[in-house]
Design a protein around this motif. Structure first.
Motif, PDB file in Angstrom:
ATOM      1  N   LEU A 249      -3.415   6.875   1.438  1.00 51.68           N
ATOM      2  CA  LEU A 249      -2.983   6.151   2.636  1.00 51.68           C
ATOM      3  C   LEU A 249      -3.976   6.318   3.789  1.00 51.68           C
TER       4      LEU A 249
ATOM      5  N   SER B 156      -3.009   5.501  -5.038  1.00 49.38           N
ATOM      6  CA  SER B 156      -4.130   5.460  -4.097  1.00 49.38           C
ATOM      7  C   SER B 156      -3.817   6.327  -2.893  1.00 49.38           C
TER       8      SER B 156
ATOM      9  N   PRO C 191       0.799  -1.225   0.000  1.00 46.97           N
ATOM     10  CA  PRO C 191       0.000   0.000   0.000  1.00 46.97           C
ATOM     11  C   PRO C 191       0.833   1.277   0.000  1.00 46.97           C
TER      12      PRO C 191
ATOM     13  N   ASP D 255       1.689   1.758  -3.481  1.00 44.32           N
ATOM     14  CA  ASP D 255       0.514   2.171  -4.238  1.00 44.32           C
ATOM     15  C   ASP D 255       0.237   3.662  -4.062  1.00 44.32           C
ATOM     16  N   ALA D 256       0.591   4.206  -2.890  1.00 42.88           N
ATOM     17  CA  ALA D 256       0.301   5.611  -2.593  1.00 42.88           C
ATOM     18  C   ALA D 256       1.471   6.542  -2.880  1.00 42.88           C
TER      19      ALA D 256
ATOM     20  N   ASP E 169      -9.571  -1.730   1.437  1.00 42.12           N
ATOM     21  CA  ASP E 169      -8.828  -2.426   0.380  1.00 42.12           C
ATOM     22  C   ASP E 169      -8.367  -3.801   0.851  1.00 42.12           C
ATOM     23  N   TYR E 170      -7.794  -3.851   2.052  1.00 40.81           N
ATOM     24  CA  TYR E 170      -7.321  -5.126   2.577  1.00 40.81           C
ATOM     25  C   TYR E 170      -8.468  -6.099   2.805  1.00 40.81           C
TER      26      TYR E 170
ATOM     27  N   SER F  67       1.357  -7.496  -1.191  1.00 35.35           N
ATOM     28  CA  SER F  67       1.595  -7.508   0.254  1.00 35.35           C
ATOM     29  C   SER F  67       0.798  -8.603   0.941  1.00 35.35           C
TER      30      SER F  67
ATOM     31  N   LEU G 235      -7.447   2.064   3.335  1.00 33.45           N
ATOM     32  CA  LEU G 235      -6.546   0.909   3.385  1.00 33.45           C
ATOM     33  C   LEU G 235      -7.254  -0.306   3.976  1.00 33.45           C
TER      34      LEU G 235
ATOM     35  N   ALA H  25      -0.974  -3.721  -2.812  1.00 25.98           N
ATOM     36  CA  ALA H  25      -1.669  -4.308  -1.666  1.00 25.98           C
ATOM     37  C   ALA H  25      -1.866  -5.808  -1.855  1.00 25.98           C
TER      38      ALA H  25
ATOM     39  N   HIS I 275      -4.838  -2.275  -7.291  1.00 29.69           N
ATOM     40  CA  HIS I 275      -4.278  -2.461  -5.949  1.00 29.69           C
ATOM     41  C   HIS I 275      -3.227  -3.577  -5.983  1.00 29.69           C
TER      42      HIS I 275
END
Length: 395
Positions: A187, A185, A57, A60-61, A195-196, A341, A192, A338, A335
């Motif tokens: 933070l 994206s 993430p 991504d940000a 998204d997760y 990750s 977040l 993420a 994503h």
């Protein structure tokens, strides 16, 4: 790009495998037994797993390049701290710091590959990176054995400082930013979390991530048990191996992985991905049958024969892993960091349990290690069969 991404993915395995030959010397100087020394691996892996949720993430940000550079700086500082540690507690603190930073190269690097390529081209690049990355676990314990033979065990951590500093310079000069600001994206914690949660509850992700984690776990169990497996169990012509003999284990194992990664790249776009994964699991199953049969037939495992099943299994895993990883990344095109990750977190949580709990319990016996590895492989195969049936049922 291939060489740089492979190098960035290598310093994580280097952090684990280079210290294996130094376990006896480190334990004697720090007053730690084998079980306590094993925690230098499990502490590192727990930290790696926890931070792996954040690396993707962040990239991504903030962009891929900035996160990789920051992680390398932290890793260099942590390695210096390990080299200067004078007791086990201090060493474990800096091992945790290493674990918090070591995942940037592997996790963010996967997202970089999918940023710039797709389809068969992405599979070829992923396979090429995997092939070069496979060198790390093979040469890391050999380097560690040389360093401990020539100097003090702290020289291993100074080597990690030098290697990661070289990667820092190479990344600064050679890695472009692959995620434009328009595609980044936020933070914000709520975003977040959403998204997760979206990724974690996705049934396709769950099956693919579980398949990849259990399949690789069958190999990682032997990697985590390498100090005991090589020094206490393996023999050559009836004589035990020593700290300079880790190549007997790692070179064939990584040779199999590199060969499998090379073949995966060669057949990209020519072989149906589902057929390739089935082939990989078939090779791993044959390796487990061979390994169980061999260890039942002998009293003490001998090199090179005891390593042949491990090398076969690594070949099969290398055929499977690029396909599963790309399938996961393709599930979440906006994503990818993420998703990478979350996949890494799933694998690392399992690896932490294998290193900290399962390995100490089973590393007294090659047969028990092989049996547990076979069970992990079967679990990985089962989740893949489940996913394949669901996907094909929708076609």
């Amino acid at each position: 790009m291939v060489l740089l991404l492979a190098g960035l993915s290598m310093f994580g395995p280097f952090t684990i495998d280079t210290i294996f030959p130094a376990f006896p010397a480190m334990g004697a100087e720090l007053g730690a037994d084998k079980l306590a020394m094993q925690q230098t691996i499990s502490f590192y892996l727990v930290a790696y797993a926890l931070m792996s949720i954040v690396h993707g993430p962040l990239s991504d940000a903030l962009g891929r390049r900035r996160v990789i550079l920051g992680g390398l700086v932290v890793f260099i500082a942590a390695s210096v701290g390990c080299a200067m540690s004078e007791d086990l507690g201090t060493l474990l603190v800096f091992r945790v710091l290493q674990g918090l930073s070591a995942g940037v190269g592997l996790i963010v690097g996967r997202a970089v590959i999918r940023d710039v390529l797709e389809g068969a081209a992405a599979q070829r690049l992923m396979s090429q990176v995997s092939m070069i990355f496979g060198v790390a676990p093979a040469i890391a314990p050999i380097i560690g054995g040389w360093l401990i033979g020539w100097s003090h065990w702290t020289s291993i951590f100074w080597f990690l400082v030098a290697f990661s500093a070289l990667l820092l310079v190479a990344t600064w000069r050679g890695l472009p930013e692959t995620l434009p600001p328009s595609e980044r994206s936020t933070l914000a914690p709520r975003v977040l979390w959403n998204d997760y949660r979206m990724i974690a509850v996705h049934p396709h992700f769950q099956r693919l991530a579980a398949s990849a984690a259990f399949n690789f776990g069958a190999l990682f169990l032997f990697i985590a048990s390498a100090p005991a497996f090589v020094l206490d169990l393996l023999q050559f012509r009836g004589e035990p191996l020593d700290e300079q003999d880790f190549a007997w284990f790692f070179v064939p194992m990584i040779g199999g992985m590199m060969l499998g990664a090379w073949l995966s790249g060669r057949v990209a776009g020519r072989m149906d991905p589902f057929r390739q994964v089935a082939l990989g699991f078939g090779v791993s199953a044959a390796a487990m049958v061979l390994g169980l049969g061999y260890n039942l037939a002998v009293e003490a495992p001998q090199v090179p024969w005891a390593i042949v099943p491990v090398a076969m299994n690594s070949f099969g895993i290398a055929l499977v892993f690029p396909i599963l990883t790309l399938m996961i990344l393709d599930l979440f095109p906006r994503h990818r960091g993420a998703a990478s990750s979350m996949q890494a977190f799933t694998t690392l949580v399992l690896n932490s349990v294998l290193a900290g709990v399962v390995s100490p319990l089973l590393s007294h016996s090659a047969l028990w290690l092989t049996g547990a590895a076979a069970g992990l492989m079967v679990l990985g195969w089962g989740f893949w069969v489940w996913e394949a049936r669901v996907v094909r049922g929708r076609r």
